[in-house]
Design an enzyme around this catalytic site. Structure first.
Site, short mmCIF file in Angstrom:
data_model
loop_
_atom_site.label_atom_id
_atom_site.label_comp_id
_atom_site.label_asym_id
_atom_site.label_seq_id
_atom_site.Cartn_x
_atom_site.Cartn_y
_atom_site.Cartn_z
N LYS A 116 0.80 -1.22 0.00
CA LYS A 116 0.00 0.00 0.00
C LYS A 116 0.84 1.28 0.00
CE LYS A 116 -3.42 -2.67 -0.10
NZ LYS A 116 -4.20 -2.79 -1.33
N GLU A 200 -0.60 8.18 7.73
CA GLU A 200 -1.32 9.22 7.00
C GLU A 200 -2.03 10.15 7.98
OE1 GLU A 200 -2.76 6.80 2.96
OE2 GLU A 200 -4.17 7.20 4.56
N LYS A 201 -2.29 11.36 7.53
CA LYS A 201 -3.21 12.25 8.25
C LYS A 201 -4.57 11.54 8.32
CE LYS A 201 -4.77 16.24 9.83
NZ LYS A 201 -4.20 16.76 11.10
N ILE A 203 -8.52 11.36 8.38
CA ILE A 203 -9.73 12.11 7.99
C ILE A 203 -10.87 11.62 8.86
CG2 ILE A 203 -11.27 12.71 6.07
CD1 ILE A 203 -8.57 13.58 5.34
N HIS A 208 -16.38 7.42 1.13
CA HIS A 208 -15.55 6.48 0.36
C HIS A 208 -16.01 6.53 -1.09
CE1 HIS A 208 -13.73 2.25 -0.19
NE2 HIS A 208 -14.01 2.76 -1.35
N GLU A 275 -9.32 3.69 -4.96
CA GLU A 275 -10.11 4.16 -3.83
C GLU A 275 -9.63 5.50 -3.31
OE1 GLU A 275 -11.16 -0.17 -1.78
OE2 GLU A 275 -10.24 1.40 -0.59
N ARG A 292 -8.81 -5.82 -9.20
CA ARG A 292 -9.77 -6.87 -9.55
C ARG A 292 -11.08 -6.23 -10.00
NH1 ARG A 292 -10.12 -6.14 -3.80
NH2 ARG A 292 -12.16 -5.24 -3.35
C1 MV4 Z 1 -8.49 6.14 6.37
C2 MV4 Z 1 -9.52 6.76 7.10
C3 MV4 Z 1 -9.31 8.05 7.53
N1 MV4 Z 1 -8.14 8.67 7.27
N2 MV4 Z 1 -7.34 6.82 6.13
C4 MV4 Z 1 -10.49 1.83 6.08
C5 MV4 Z 1 -10.26 0.74 5.09
C6 MV4 Z 1 -9.06 1.10 4.33
N3 MV4 Z 1 -9.24 0.80 2.95
C7 MV4 Z 1 -8.86 2.55 4.55
N4 MV4 Z 1 -9.75 2.93 5.63
C8 MV4 Z 1 -9.73 4.18 6.13
N5 MV4 Z 1 -8.61 4.90 5.91
C9 MV4 Z 1 -7.19 8.04 6.57
N6 MV4 Z 1 -6.05 8.68 6.34
C10 MV4 Z 1 -10.69 6.05 7.33
C11 MV4 Z 1 -10.81 4.75 6.84
C12 MV4 Z 1 -12.07 4.10 7.09
C13 MV4 Z 1 -12.92 3.78 6.03
C14 MV4 Z 1 -12.59 4.03 4.71
C15 MV4 Z 1 -13.45 3.71 3.69
C16 MV4 Z 1 -14.68 3.13 3.99
C17 MV4 Z 1 -15.03 2.87 5.27
C18 MV4 Z 1 -14.16 3.19 6.32
C19 MV4 Z 1 -14.54 2.92 7.64
C20 MV4 Z 1 -13.67 3.21 8.65
C21 MV4 Z 1 -12.44 3.80 8.38
#
Ligand code: MV4
Length: 459
Positions: A116, A200-201, A203, A208, A275, A292
């Site tokens: 990643k 990462e910072k 959020i 999403h 994403e 995929r």
């Molecule tokens: C994050 C985030 C907030 N800030 N990165 C969760 C799954 C993974 N693919 C990345 N994820 C997240 N990364 C930063 N810098 C919050 C999430 C996250 C999230 C992201 C997408 C969809 C649902 C989520 C649920 C919880 C946290």
């Protein structure tokens, strides 16, 4: 085009891929576990080969068993569907060594995106917006503290080999950083065999949003717009839609072009999903790439008018994107997908067993992707997804009305399903207004649990 393809998957996606092959005149080979003997993907394939006992590791994830089936059936290519072996670079390498075309990107690209932190640097190099964070992996908790000072709290620690939410830790103060660092690293080492972390910072309440990409084997890449996937619980998406209400046409255009350039540079091939998290200011930030076809691909198919699985097959057979895609890609209307799971609609506990009634809705703009049927059995060994209900309307309001109508006609008895949960979400004013983020389900379920009746569902 291929003469014969093996589908290395089960359930609705196996049937989805078999159908695409059938329509392209390709002979099909299904593989199945002992638990899936009576499945529709077995019944509707030209040939079917049992590859082992019910447990995934002994059947659908058993690389020698899948490759042996492919060799015995003498196929030219394998489509992995989603999950299972679809993002396993080692499997793609074994395919290559066995002279079987893996329908997906080259293993080198899958491996890059699986790391990643490397994917993040590759996007940064191509000017795709990424979140402020560490350059590369972080060796020690002390180094993590230094990065956190530059980035500013809160930050999130993520596993380099991770994805999908495992091995992540949110850190809000410098004091709690060392503990979180060691916990995340231990969890990542345990889950992925690699404890390396990056930062990462963080959020707080992101949406999403993901972009669908197609790339041919001649260096051409196209963006097929975005999907909004914020309605999820514990990283399991429940409802997806396309397009996103929050992505402006200029942002869509600009980011789409940037992604195409970046992925051409990397040598990406076949279908992929990039994403992003959208912050409160409407800015998108790359988080990871999935190499995929995704569960939610039908909402893109609906609005873009492209069959993504056929496109995957044609790309893998060497065809060029300009022969596959319309001259001008345009968004038509609005699409929504509900994932119908075999689980309790409030407790989310899996519900295996025999289905007795299975009435599938239809009509204009309604699509159901499923491999289930009345008297079919949901085995306890696998994913709980039993059907995807996809609707396509002229606008979002029409799509919502269509979804409500279709959900009311989707009748499943014998097992529990998430249908009534979807009906409750569709009634929610926040959902209807398009005002939601990745915290939506958490708030929604907490609110319903606190309500007088304690039940979300209408009778
Ligand atoms: C994050 C985030 C907030 N800030 N990165 C969760 C799954 C993974 N693919 C990345 N994820 C997240 N990364 C930063 N810098 C919050 C999430 C996250 C999230 C992201 C997408 C969809 C649902 C989520 C649920 C919880 C946290």
């Amino acid at each position: 085009m291929f003469r014969k393809v093996l589908v290395a998957n089960r359930g609705e996606i196996a049937l989805r891929v078999l159908n695409a092959c059938r329509e392209l005149g390709i002979r099909t080979v299904a593989v199945y576990s002992e638990a899936d003997r009576n499945s529709l993907h077995v019944r509707f394939a030209d040939e079917a080969i049992c590859i082992g006992p019910p447990r995934l590791a002994e059947s659908y994830l058993n690389v020698p068993a899948v490759i042996s089936a492919a060799e015995i059936a003498d196929v030219e290519a394998i489509h992995p569907g989603y999950g299972l072996l679809s993002e396993n670079a080692n499997f793609a390498e074994v395919c290559r060594a066995s002279n079987i075309k893996f329908i997906g990107p080259p293993p080198e690209v899958t491996r890059l995106m699986g790391e990643k932190e490397k994917a993040r640097q590759a996007m940064k190099k191509a000017n795709v917006p990424i979140l402020p964070g560490s350059d590369g992996v972080i060796a020690t908790a002390g180094e993590a503290q230094t990065w956190a000072e530059t980035v500013g709290y809160p930050v999130i620690l993520k596993a380099k080999a991770g994805g999908g939410g495992r091995g992540m830790r949110i850190v809000r103060t410098p004091e709690e950083l060392p503990n979180h660092f060691h916990a995340a690293s231990g969890e990542a080492a345990n889950a992925f065999g690699n404890g390396e972390l990056y930062m990462e910072k963080f959020i707080e309440r992101p949406r999403h949003i993901e972009f669908q990409i197609l790339a041919d084997e001649h260096g051409n890449v196209a963006s097929l717009f975005e999907r909004e996937c914020s309605i999820q619980r514990r990283h399991q998406k429940l409802i997806e839609e396309a397009p996103s209400l929050k992505v402006t046409s200029s942002l869509r255009e600009e980011l789409g072009q940037m992604l195409c350039r970046c992925l051409a540079e990397i040598g990406y091939q076949n279908a992929g999903t990039v994403e992003f998290l959208m912050d409160e200011d409407g800015q998108l930030h790359f988080i990871e790439m999935n190499t995929r076809i995704q569960v939610e691909h039908p909402v893109t198919e609906a609005i873009a008018g492209v069959d993504l699985v056929k496109a995957q097959l044609r790309i893998a057979a060497g065809e060029r994107l300009d022969a596959i895609l319309p001259a001008k890609l345009e968004i038509r209307g609005h699409a929504i997908e509900c994932r119908i799971n075999a689980e309790h609609p409030q407790k989310f506990t899996p519900s295996a067993g025999q289905i007795t009634v299975f009435n599938v809705p239809g009509g204009n703009g309604v699509r159901v992707d499923t491999a289930q049927y009345a008297e079919g059995v949901v085995p306890p060994y696998y994913d709980s997804l039993i059907a995807k209900l996809i609707v396509h309307g002229n606008d979002r309001a029409e799509a919502i009305a269509k979804m409500e109508r279709a959900l009311s006609q989707f009748v499943v008895r014998g097992i529990e399903t998430s249908i009534s949960l979807h009906q409750a979400i569709l009634r929610d004013p926040g959902f209807r207004a398009g005002e939601f983020d990745t915290k939506f389900m958490e708030n929604f379920l907490a609110e319903k649990a606190g309500s007088r009746s304690g039940t979300i569902m209408a009778p």
